[in-house]
Design an enzyme around this catalytic site. Structure first.
Site, PDB file in Angstrom:
ATOM      1  N   LYS A  49      40.674  48.348  30.192  1.00 55.14           N
ATOM      2  CA  LYS A  49      40.262  49.435  31.098  1.00 55.14           C
ATOM      3  C   LYS A  49      40.863  50.750  30.606  1.00 55.14           C
ATOM      4  CE  LYS A  49      39.573  46.346  34.951  1.00 55.14           C
ATOM      5  NZ  LYS A  49      40.117  45.570  36.054  1.00 55.14           N
ATOM      6  N   GLN A  93      44.722  45.830  40.391  1.00 56.83           N
ATOM      7  CA  GLN A  93      44.249  44.653  39.658  1.00 56.83           C
ATOM      8  C   GLN A  93      44.572  43.372  40.435  1.00 56.83           C
ATOM      9  OE1 GLN A  93      42.426  44.756  36.790  1.00 56.83           O
ATOM     10  NE2 GLN A  93      42.257  42.539  36.796  1.00 56.83           N
ATOM     11  N   ASP A 116      36.802  50.310  43.123  1.00 59.34           N
ATOM     12  CA  ASP A 116      36.290  48.934  43.130  1.00 59.34           C
ATOM     13  C   ASP A 116      35.290  48.694  44.256  1.00 59.34           C
ATOM     14  OD1 ASP A 116      37.179  47.070  41.182  1.00 59.34           O
ATOM     15  OD2 ASP A 116      39.194  47.065  42.038  1.00 59.34           O
TER      16      ASP A 116
HETATM   17  N1  GUN Z   1      40.263  40.988  38.950  1.00 64.54           N
HETATM   18  C1  GUN Z   1      39.158  40.398  38.447  1.00 64.54           C
HETATM   19  N2  GUN Z   1      38.083  41.190  38.614  1.00 64.54           N
HETATM   20  C2  GUN Z   1      38.523  42.298  39.247  1.00 64.54           C
HETATM   21  C3  GUN Z   1      37.865  43.492  39.688  1.00 64.54           C
HETATM   22  O1  GUN Z   1      36.651  43.688  39.544  1.00 64.54           O
HETATM   23  N3  GUN Z   1      38.677  44.410  40.282  1.00 64.54           N
HETATM   24  C4  GUN Z   1      40.013  44.203  40.479  1.00 64.54           C
HETATM   25  N4  GUN Z   1      40.702  45.157  41.091  1.00 64.54           N
HETATM   26  N5  GUN Z   1      40.637  43.111  40.075  1.00 64.54           N
HETATM   27  C5  GUN Z   1      39.892  42.164  39.462  1.00 64.54           C
END
Ligand code: GUN
Length: 285
Positions: A49, A93, A116
């Site tokens: 990311k 996360q 998100d």
């Molecule tokens: N962990 C796995 N996929 C995601 C996601 O799309 N967002 C977040 N914040 N954590 C994750």
């Protein structure tokens, strides 16, 4: 002939467009990612990311907190980022270490910075077919892929295997908003293959390798694989038995190179959109 959906190419096109739009902005959009602990998969995702955010021309801020972080400490950081003008998007996360409950934190993120789309305000807006500030990245990426390949959603029988808050539920809402007929299957579903065989569009998001086999798929169906698991041999695998299912499906996503790159592209798109929304709010004040 089966069409292999190229998520990587589609994501790269979106990322190039984001980079171009960002280069014309007065100020860089800012993405803040919080990682608690050292979960190996999460560490890889967060590093990725950061890389894509920088390539997109954004400011990337990664907050790596120790595994034993206290609830109060995490809340304090979220509060700080909610009030930080350099942060347009906040991503916590998941999963969090066992002593922390994600839902004690996700609703503390400002919905206008909820990159998100996990805040109840944003998920609620999605279910009401009102425009959320941001929509969950993986479901948004899947819908974009279908649109890119001109796959008709309206009226389609869509089966989603997996009912997670991250993928299955928001994806069901998005398909419903586009007038598809939805079935959500899960671990307690009986006769899964009877249900999947009716799908015009079959999405699997269970995290169980090879759970979807050729006999479960209707001829010419669209098969989207959200699963991503690293096997003992180090290779990434999806939910779908790709080698057999590809002979019967009309369209199919590979793993890797299907849904994964789209998720990250949507994260960048959401960050840019939240930044632009902030600018327009500031102008109208
Ligand atoms: N962990 C796995 N996929 C995601 C996601 O799309 N967002 C977040 N914040 N954590 C994750």
């Amino acid at each position: 002939m089966t069409i292999i959906i190229d998520g990587k190419a589609c994501a790269n096109k979106i990322l190039e467009n984001i980079k171009l739009k960002t280069s014309k902005l007065e100020k860089k959009p800012g993405l803040s990612v919080i990682l608690v602990g050292e979960d190996p998969a999460s560490t890889v995702y967060v590093n990725n990311k950061e890389k894509k955010a920088i390539e997109s021309g954004f400011n990337s801020y990664i907050y790596r907190l120790p595994h034993n972080t206290l609830k109060e400490e995490l809340l304090e950081l979220i509060n700080k980022l909610n009030n930080d003008d350099n942060t347009d998007g906040i991503l916590l996360q998941l999963p969090l270490p066992g002593h922390l409950n994600a839902y004690d934190f996700l609703d503390k993120i400002d919905p206008k910075k909820d990159v998100d789309g996990f805040h109840p305000v944003n998920s609620g807006k999605l279910f009401l077919n009102e425009k959320p500030y941001a929509v969950s990245c993986t479901p948004k990426g899947i819908i974009k892929l279908l649109d890119e390949y001109k796959i008709k959603i309206e009226g389609a029988n869509v089966v989603i295997a997996g009912r997670s808050n991250i993928v299955g539920k928001p994806l069901a809402a998005m398909f419903l908003n586009r007038n598809a007929t939805i079935t959500i299957a899960h671990s307690k579903t009986k006769n899964l293959s009877e249900i999947t065989k009716n799908a015009d569009i079959l999405i699997s998001a269970t995290g169980r390798p090879n759970i979807i086999t050729k006999d479960m798929v209707k001829k010419d169906a669209v098969v989207i694989d959200v699963g991503i698991i690293r096997g003992q041999d180090g290779k990434l695998r999806g939910d779908v038995d790709f080698n057999s299912v590809k002979d019967i499906a009309g369209f199919i996503t590979p793993v890797p190179g299907g849904v994964g790159p789209m998720t990250i592209a949507m994260l960048m798109e959401n960050t840019l959109e939240l930044h632009i929304l902030k600018i327009s709010r500031n102008k109208s004040c």
